[in-house]
Design a protein around this motif. Structure first.
Motif, PDB file in Angstrom:
ATOM      1  N   LYS A 169       0.604  -1.505  -0.584  1.00 32.81           N
ATOM      2  CA  LYS A 169       0.172  -0.408  -0.546  1.00 32.81           C
ATOM      3  C   LYS A 169       0.947   1.857  -0.209  1.00 32.81           C
ATOM      4  O   LYS A 169       0.287   2.262  -0.239  1.00 32.81           O
ATOM      5  N   ARG A 170       2.245   1.144   0.506  1.00 33.55           N
ATOM      6  CA  ARG A 170       2.924   2.165   0.979  1.00 33.55           C
ATOM      7  C   ARG A 170       3.764   2.349  -0.698  1.00 33.55           C
ATOM      8  O   ARG A 170       5.037   3.192  -1.108  1.00 33.55           O
ATOM      9  N   GLN A 290      -7.620  -1.540  10.565  1.00 35.65           N
ATOM     10  CA  GLN A 290      -7.129  -1.222   9.717  1.00 35.65           C
ATOM     11  C   GLN A 290      -8.969  -0.776   8.455  1.00 35.65           C
ATOM     12  O   GLN A 290      -9.486  -0.159   7.718  1.00 35.65           O
ATOM     13  N   THR A 293     -10.761   2.315  10.127  1.00 35.77           N
ATOM     14  CA  THR A 293     -10.395   3.136   9.651  1.00 35.77           C
ATOM     15  C   THR A 293      -9.800   3.961   8.271  1.00 35.77           C
ATOM     16  O   THR A 293      -9.534   4.954   8.151  1.00 35.77           O
ATOM     17  N   GLY A 294      -9.370   2.565   7.567  1.00 31.00           N
ATOM     18  CA  GLY A 294      -9.519   2.205   6.190  1.00 31.00           C
ATOM     19  C   GLY A 294      -8.285   2.970   5.541  1.00 31.00           C
ATOM     20  O   GLY A 294      -7.755   3.486   4.943  1.00 31.00           O
ATOM     21  N   GLY A 295      -6.566   2.452   6.085  1.00 31.15           N
ATOM     22  CA  GLY A 295      -5.950   3.059   5.675  1.00 31.15           C
ATOM     23  C   GLY A 295      -4.690   2.318   6.979  1.00 31.15           C
ATOM     24  O   GLY A 295      -5.255   1.658   7.577  1.00 31.15           O
ATOM     25  N   ASP A 297      -1.966   3.213   8.822  1.00 33.01           N
ATOM     26  CA  ASP A 297      -1.425   4.026  10.090  1.00 33.01           C
ATOM     27  C   ASP A 297      -1.730   3.355  11.117  1.00 33.01           C
ATOM     28  O   ASP A 297      -1.094   3.383  12.481  1.00 33.01           O
TER      29      ASP A 297
END
Length: 334
Positions: A169-170, A290, A293-295, A297
């Motif tokens: 994802k990054r 995840q 929060t959808g991300g 981090d």
């Protein structure tokens, strides 16, 4: 089948750590354990990552099980070659076997062992190991170690379970993302060995060293919330393996050194058993968060936070609070 496999694999690290700790010279017990147990553990993790990247695309997931089955002949070799520990033999009053083993380990003292008597402070048996671990003598040590192990393995398995997905994802490639797992395992041995050598210099400072390692690793993981880039990802994942996983290896040895022979395997087993609950919850909870929060981090917030709380937990424990393991006393026979 996975449940049965888990039962078998679950005893390997507690027994391996206990066995090596029984044979290790006290002055280098941590480094001895790292070379005796953790090197193989880390190499296995590295090889598993490499097999996943390079062999499963060609041979399918079955190749992992074919390679894992090589442990079957290794079992027979280990059974034939490895002895019982001197402490265990002394506690069980198996004197002739003990004399033979000590003469094998220290040939220059064979004559003294041949005419020696042996006594172990912990001779006998423990009817209820769990109750013994929670007795007033051990309660503070046991509970602190269990809390720390829970948080440590929560962070380790949450990180290793999700790092490939998060790194993709990054912006990392598929192969690079799985390579991060191998990097963490390799760095964990280096970090664990460094920590072990420090701990062997002054055993009373081991909890503080452990706390420093987890605190550093937790802060590094939290930094991924604010910075990105291939080089940064590599550096921080390496630090996480060096500090967070590396400290877990030394925690296993610290646990083994906190109990005498008849409780040592139970102590390490309970540490890893309670920690395994954290290992199970780590990937699940982080995956759930995840979704909410959808991300990615949240992965770094939770893992970094768990490592930092674990650092404060073990840092509150001085080694002086841990009872010293029983030793074997030898004296020439009358």
């Amino acid at each position: 089948m996975r449940f049965a496999t888990g039962l078998g694999l679950g005893v390997l690290l507690p027994l391996g750590t206990t066995f090596v700790n029984e044979l290790a010279p006290r002055r280098v017990s941590n480094a001895f354990s790292l070379w005796g147990v953790t090197l193989g553990w880390s190499l296995g993790g590295v090889c598993a990552g490499l097999v996943g990247v390079y062999l499963t695309p060609h041979y399918g997931w079955q190749i992992l099980y074919y390679l894992g089955a090589l442990s079957i002949p290794l079992t027979f070799v280990a059974h034939a070659v490895l002895p019982e520990s001197p402490q265990f033999l002394a506690a069980r009053r198996r004197t002739e076997e003990l004399r033979t083993l000590l003469a094998r380990l220290r040939p220059e003292r064979a004559a003294a062992y041949r005419n020696a008597t042996f006594a172990s402070v912990g001779a006998g048996g423990v009817s209820n190991p769990i109750a013994a671990l929670l007795s007033p003598r051990y309660r503070r040590v046991s509970l602190t170690i269990w809390i720390t192990a829970f948080l440590s393995l929560f962070a380790i398995f949450g990180l290793t379970g999700w790092i490939p997905t998060v790194m993709q994802k990054r912006g990392e490639t598929f192969a690079a993302s799985f390579g991060f797992g191998a990097l963490m395992q390799a760095m964990s041995f280096v970090g664990g060995l460094t920590l072990a050598m420090l701990a062997d210099r002054n055993l009373s400072l081991t909890p503080r060293y452990l706390a420093t390692w987890w605190l550093s690793g937790g802060i590094a993981v939290l930094a991924l919330v604010f910075v990105s880039g291939h080089g940064v990802n590599l550096a921080i994942v390496a630090i996480a393996g060096f500090c967070i996983i590396g400290a877990q290896h030394v925690l296993n040895n610290f646990t083994a050194g906190s109990y005498e022979t008849l409780l040592r395997a139970s102590g390490v087993g309970m540490e890893l058993g309670v920690g395994r609950v954290g290992a199970i919850l780590g990937p699940y909870v982080i995956g759930l968060l995840q979704q909410m929060t959808g991300g990615p981090d949240i992965v770094f917030w939770v893992i970094g936070g768990a490592a930092i709380v674990g650092a404060f937990a073990i840092g509150s424990l001085g080694l002086a609070a841990a009872p010293r393991p029983a030793a074997i006393d030898t004296a020439p026979a009358e």
